[in-house]
Motif scaffolding. Structure first.
Motif, PDB file in Angstrom:
ATOM      1  N   VAL A   1       0.830  -1.208   0.000  1.00 22.22           N
ATOM      2  CA  VAL A   1       0.000   0.000   0.000  1.00 22.22           C
ATOM      3  C   VAL A   1       0.861   1.254   0.000  1.00 22.22           C
ATOM      4  O   VAL A   1       0.585   2.223  -0.726  1.00 22.22           O
ATOM      5  CB  VAL A   1      -0.968  -0.021   1.202  1.00 22.22           C
ATOM      6  CG1 VAL A   1      -1.671   1.326   1.358  1.00 22.22           C
ATOM      7  CG2 VAL A   1      -2.007  -1.124   1.023  1.00 22.22           C
ATOM      8  N   ILE A   2       1.917   1.274   0.810  1.00 18.73           N
ATOM      9  CA  ILE A   2       2.819   2.430   0.825  1.00 18.73           C
ATOM     10  C   ILE A   2       3.438   2.623  -0.557  1.00 18.73           C
ATOM     11  O   ILE A   2       3.502   3.745  -1.075  1.00 18.73           O
ATOM     12  CB  ILE A   2       3.914   2.255   1.887  1.00 18.73           C
ATOM     13  CG1 ILE A   2       3.309   2.242   3.298  1.00 18.73           C
ATOM     14  CG2 ILE A   2       4.963   3.372   1.787  1.00 18.73           C
ATOM     15  CD1 ILE A   2       4.296   1.838   4.391  1.00 18.73           C
ATOM     16  N   GLU A   3       3.903   1.529  -1.157  1.00 22.43           N
ATOM     17  CA  GLU A   3       4.522   1.619  -2.482  1.00 22.43           C
ATOM     18  C   GLU A   3       3.534   2.130  -3.523  1.00 22.43           C
ATOM     19  O   GLU A   3       3.877   2.990  -4.348  1.00 22.43           O
ATOM     20  CB  GLU A   3       5.071   0.249  -2.885  1.00 22.43           C
ATOM     21  CG  GLU A   3       5.679   0.194  -4.287  1.00 22.43           C
ATOM     22  CD  GLU A   3       6.953   1.003  -4.449  1.00 22.43           C
ATOM     23  OE1 GLU A   3       7.484   1.031  -5.573  1.00 22.43           O
ATOM     24  OE2 GLU A   3       7.423   1.617  -3.454  1.00 22.43           O
ATOM     25  N   MET A   4       2.307   1.632  -3.506  1.00 21.62           N
ATOM     26  CA  MET A   4       1.302   2.122  -4.450  1.00 21.62           C
ATOM     27  C   MET A   4       1.043   3.611  -4.256  1.00 21.62           C
ATOM     28  O   MET A   4       0.954   4.370  -5.235  1.00 21.62           O
ATOM     29  CB  MET A   4       0.000   1.337  -4.286  1.00 21.62           C
ATOM     30  CG  MET A   4       0.002  -0.025  -4.917  1.00 21.62           C
ATOM     31  SD  MET A   4      -1.623  -0.811  -4.789  1.00 21.62           S
ATOM     32  CE  MET A   4      -1.456  -1.670  -3.236  1.00 21.62           C
ATOM     33  N   ALA A   5       0.902   4.033  -3.011  1.00 25.64           N
ATOM     34  CA  ALA A   5       0.643   5.447  -2.747  1.00 25.64           C
ATOM     35  C   ALA A   5       1.775   6.325  -3.257  1.00 25.64           C
ATOM     36  O   ALA A   5       1.548   7.365  -3.892  1.00 25.64           O
ATOM     37  CB  ALA A   5       0.438   5.668  -1.247  1.00 25.64           C
ATOM     38  N   CYS A   6       3.008   5.899  -2.998  1.00 26.99           N
ATOM     39  CA  CYS A   6       4.160   6.701  -3.395  1.00 26.99           C
ATOM     40  C   CYS A   6       4.316   6.771  -4.912  1.00 26.99           C
ATOM     41  O   CYS A   6       4.704   7.819  -5.449  1.00 26.99           O
ATOM     42  CB  CYS A   6       5.429   6.131  -2.756  1.00 26.99           C
ATOM     43  SG  CYS A   6       5.510   6.347  -0.965  1.00 26.99           S
ATOM     44  N   VAL A   7       4.013   5.688  -5.602  1.00 26.74           N
ATOM     45  CA  VAL A   7       4.112   5.692  -7.067  1.00 26.74           C
ATOM     46  C   VAL A   7       2.945   6.432  -7.690  1.00 26.74           C
ATOM     47  O   VAL A   7       3.119   7.306  -8.565  1.00 26.74           O
ATOM     48  CB  VAL A   7       4.177   4.240  -7.602  1.00 26.74           C
ATOM     49  CG1 VAL A   7       4.034   4.225  -9.117  1.00 26.74           C
ATOM     50  CG2 VAL A   7       5.495   3.588  -7.189  1.00 26.74           C
ATOM     51  N   MET A   8       1.736   6.150  -7.252  1.00 28.43           N
ATOM     52  CA  MET A   8       0.545   6.682  -7.913  1.00 28.43           C
ATOM     53  C   MET A   8       0.302   8.147  -7.597  1.00 28.43           C
ATOM     54  O   MET A   8      -0.430   8.829  -8.326  1.00 28.43           O
ATOM     55  CB  MET A   8      -0.672   5.832  -7.549  1.00 28.43           C
ATOM     56  CG  MET A   8      -0.527   4.381  -8.032  1.00 28.43           C
ATOM     57  SD  MET A   8      -1.894   3.290  -7.614  1.00 28.43           S
ATOM     58  CE  MET A   8      -3.087   3.783  -8.862  1.00 28.43           C
ATOM     59  N   ALA A   9       0.927   8.662  -6.535  1.00 29.02           N
ATOM     60  CA  ALA A   9       0.788  10.085  -6.212  1.00 29.02           C
ATOM     61  C   ALA A   9       1.348  10.982  -7.303  1.00 29.02           C
ATOM     62  O   ALA A   9       1.009  12.176  -7.377  1.00 29.02           O
ATOM     63  CB  ALA A   9       1.481  10.393  -4.886  1.00 29.02           C
ATOM     64  N   HIS A  10       2.185  10.438  -8.176  1.00 32.42           N
ATOM     65  CA  HIS A  10       2.772  11.229  -9.260  1.00 32.42           C
ATOM     66  C   HIS A  10       1.848  11.336 -10.482  1.00 32.42           C
ATOM     67  O   HIS A  10       2.211  11.988 -11.461  1.00 32.42           O
ATOM     68  CB  HIS A  10       4.099  10.600  -9.694  1.00 32.42           C
ATOM     69  CG  HIS A  10       5.191  10.721  -8.672  1.00 32.42           C
ATOM     70  ND1 HIS A  10       6.053  11.794  -8.620  1.00 32.42           N
ATOM     71  CD2 HIS A  10       5.544   9.905  -7.646  1.00 32.42           C
ATOM     72  CE1 HIS A  10       6.904  11.637  -7.621  1.00 32.42           C
ATOM     73  NE2 HIS A  10       6.614  10.493  -7.005  1.00 32.42           N
ATOM     74  N   TYR A  11       0.671  10.714 -10.410  1.00 29.48           N
ATOM     75  CA  TYR A  11      -0.235  10.692 -11.556  1.00 29.48           C
ATOM     76  C   TYR A  11      -1.604  11.246 -11.161  1.00 29.48           C
ATOM     77  O   TYR A  11      -1.937  11.317  -9.978  1.00 29.48           O
ATOM     78  CB  TYR A  11      -0.392   9.263 -12.088  1.00 29.48           C
ATOM     79  CG  TYR A  11       0.907   8.661 -12.563  1.00 29.48           C
ATOM     80  CD1 TYR A  11       1.307   8.776 -13.887  1.00 29.48           C
ATOM     81  CD2 TYR A  11       1.752   7.987 -11.674  1.00 29.48           C
ATOM     82  CE1 TYR A  11       2.507   8.230 -14.325  1.00 29.48           C
ATOM     83  CE2 TYR A  11       2.950   7.445 -12.095  1.00 29.48           C
ATOM     84  CZ  TYR A  11       3.322   7.568 -13.425  1.00 29.48           C
ATOM     85  OH  TYR A  11       4.515   7.031 -13.844  1.00 29.48           O
ATOM     86  N   GLN A  12      -2.367  11.622 -12.158  1.00 28.06           N
ATOM     87  CA  GLN A  12      -3.710  12.153 -11.925  1.00 28.06           C
ATOM     88  C   GLN A  12      -4.757  11.129 -12.341  1.00 28.06           C
ATOM     89  O   GLN A  12      -4.585  10.414 -13.327  1.00 28.06           O
ATOM     90  CB  GLN A  12      -3.914  13.460 -12.680  1.00 28.06           C
ATOM     91  CG  GLN A  12      -3.035  14.592 -12.197  1.00 28.06           C
ATOM     92  CD  GLN A  12      -3.410  15.933 -12.818  1.00 28.06           C
ATOM     93  OE1 GLN A  12      -4.249  15.999 -13.695  1.00 28.06           O
ATOM     94  NE2 GLN A  12      -2.778  16.995 -12.344  1.00 28.06           N
TER      95      GLN A  12
END
Length: 465
Positions: A176-187
């Protein structure tokens, strides 16, 4: 859908006149079309950026707190659940800042009364990171993904002994942390919520509190995933299977009073078409499209036998919710005191976690979440018209509000099939007759499709005259 993209099964979407709609004639060959089976570049980038190395580091860090028992130490900065949640918060804040500040990180705290698994009233804290949707018509639609960061050993009341919880559930929390950190760069059009919840081992306390709060606020939660025990590709007999993940999906809920929506499913044989099963079909199709040589094995159960996870409080409140879990659990590495017996190592240790496998499961999650949040909402008020005795099937639905909507697709499958088998793009209309496909012989669904080729989860029709 597992459509064969090498042959043109679907007719192109077009904008029909009223006369054409009434006649439901064939669509013109020159009409505009969109390929919903093509890989979206943004989703490909997200999947490519999921890092096994970062996931391994997150698991190591969570295990370093020695125990994350729900009632363990909260003052220390190096031991106990308090230190763990503050580290998770700081990591999500750091990632959010690196992505431009769009990730909103909050601590959802409450006091859980004493009970059989808690000797005293205890503060439970969920760490919640929200990535707001960017399209006004879609922002209120929310998708949630969670892992639980609390852990236990062989005694649910023992707050002092080591409880490393590497697989159960540092693996899910790390994903979950990894998904949040990666996906925060996209809209994304819709809103994504990434949660590390606590109190799971004592009774799903953190997820129950958040789900009930969401229900009270009348939040539009269109789907929820929990990742719990996703860390190992090795079974207790030594078999290694890193090629699949189990996805548990509830059909008909076990309730004392049956809601009208569930009654409608049963009346038409749609026990396999609950909102969670429809969500699972979508996750399987999208996950297998973006993660090569990896299978999403849908288990048609709420959860494992007489066991549960953080998706259940969402199911109990009527939301579509699923659980990801590794294919073969090794119970020597769950809920155990760390010890060696007869040359066998017991305990939930990092040496039994496969970061590459966790990354593949996280990639399936991320691809599915991105696809859902980029697509229109599932059509509402979908009806199967039954006024006439006929061998055709006429469906109707409410128009979607999204400004980038291109049209709708009707999908179907044989009554013995698990996944959608075929479909027809019908244009930007709200009623259509599928010729030569009897509602008595097939199950149907309706999807909304936008101009970029993102398709929604399918909605099952209920009968109407």
């Amino acid at each position: 859908m597992a459509f064969n993209v090498h042959r043109p099964l679907l007719r192109p979407i077009f904008q029909p006149t009223t006369a054409l709609l009434m006649l439901a004639v064939a669509l013109p060959a020159a009409a505009a079309s969109v390929d919903t089976q093509a890989r979206q570049p943004q989703i490909e980038q997200i999947v490519a950026n999921i890092s096994p190395q970062r996931i391994a580091a997150y698991v190591d860090k969570l295990v370093s707190f020695e125990t994350r028992h729900t009632a363990s130490e909260t003052v220390s900065d190096t031991r106990g659940i308090g230190a763990a949640r503050r580290w998770i918060q700081s990591e999500l804040v750091r990632c959010g800042a690196a992505a431009g500040g769009r990730l909103q990180v909050t601590m959802d705290a409450f006091i859980q009364p004493a009970g059989p698994r808690l000797v005293a009233p205890t503060e439970i804290v969920n760490v919640v990171a929200t990535l707001p949707g960017t399209q006004p018509a879609e922002r209120a639609r929310v998708y949630v993904v969670s892992g639980h960061y609390d852990s236990i050993n062989g005694d649910q009341l023992n707050v002092n002994a080591a409880a490393p919880g590497a697989n159960d559930d540092a693996s899910g929390t790390a994903a979950v942390i990894e998904m949040a950190c990666v996906m925060a760069h996209y809209q994304f059009d819709a809103t994504l919520v990434f949660m590390a919840v606590a109190g799971e081992e004592q009774g799903l306390f953190g997820s129950s509190h958040w789900a009930e709060s969401a229900r009270q606020k009348k939040m539009n939660i269109a789907g929820m995933f929990t990742n719990d025990i996703i860390g190992s590709s090795r079974a207790d007999d030594g078999r290694v299977d890193g090629t699949q993940v189990r996805l548990f999906a509830e059909g008909i809920p076990a309730v004392s009073e049956m809601p009208d929506a569930i009654r409608g499913l049963i009346a038409t044989g749609g026990e396999n078409d609950s909102v969670s099963r429809q969500l699972a079909r979508h996750v399987k199709e999208v996950g297998e499209r973006y993660v090569n040589n990896f299978k999403v094995t849908v288990i048609q159960r709420r959860d494992r036998y007489l066991r549960g996870g953080d998706h259940i409080p969402f199911l109990e409140r009527g939301y579509a919710a699923l659980r990801f879990t590794e294919p073969n659990e090794d119970f020597r590495h769950q809920h155990q005191f760390v010890r060696v017996e007869e040359a066998t190592q017991f305990g939930d240790l990092t040496e039994f976690v496969d970061p590459l496998y966790v990354a593949r499961v996280a990639s399936v999650n991320a691809a599915a979440l991105a696809s859902l949040a980029m697509a229109p909402a599932a059509p509402q008020q979908v009806l199967m018209r039954t006024a006439k005795l006929e061998n055709d099937s006429t469906l109707s639905w409410q128009a979607n509000p999204e400004p980038d909507l291109l049209g709708y697709r009707i999908v179907w499958r044989e009554t013995t099939a698990a996944q959608w088998q075929d479909g027809l793009d019908v244009g930007n209309v709200t009623q259509y007759t599928v010729k030569g496909r009897s509602k008595d012989n097939f199950f149907f669904g309706v999807q909304a499709v936008n101009r970029e080729g993102n398709a929604s989860v399918a909605s099952y029709p209920i009968p109407a005259r």
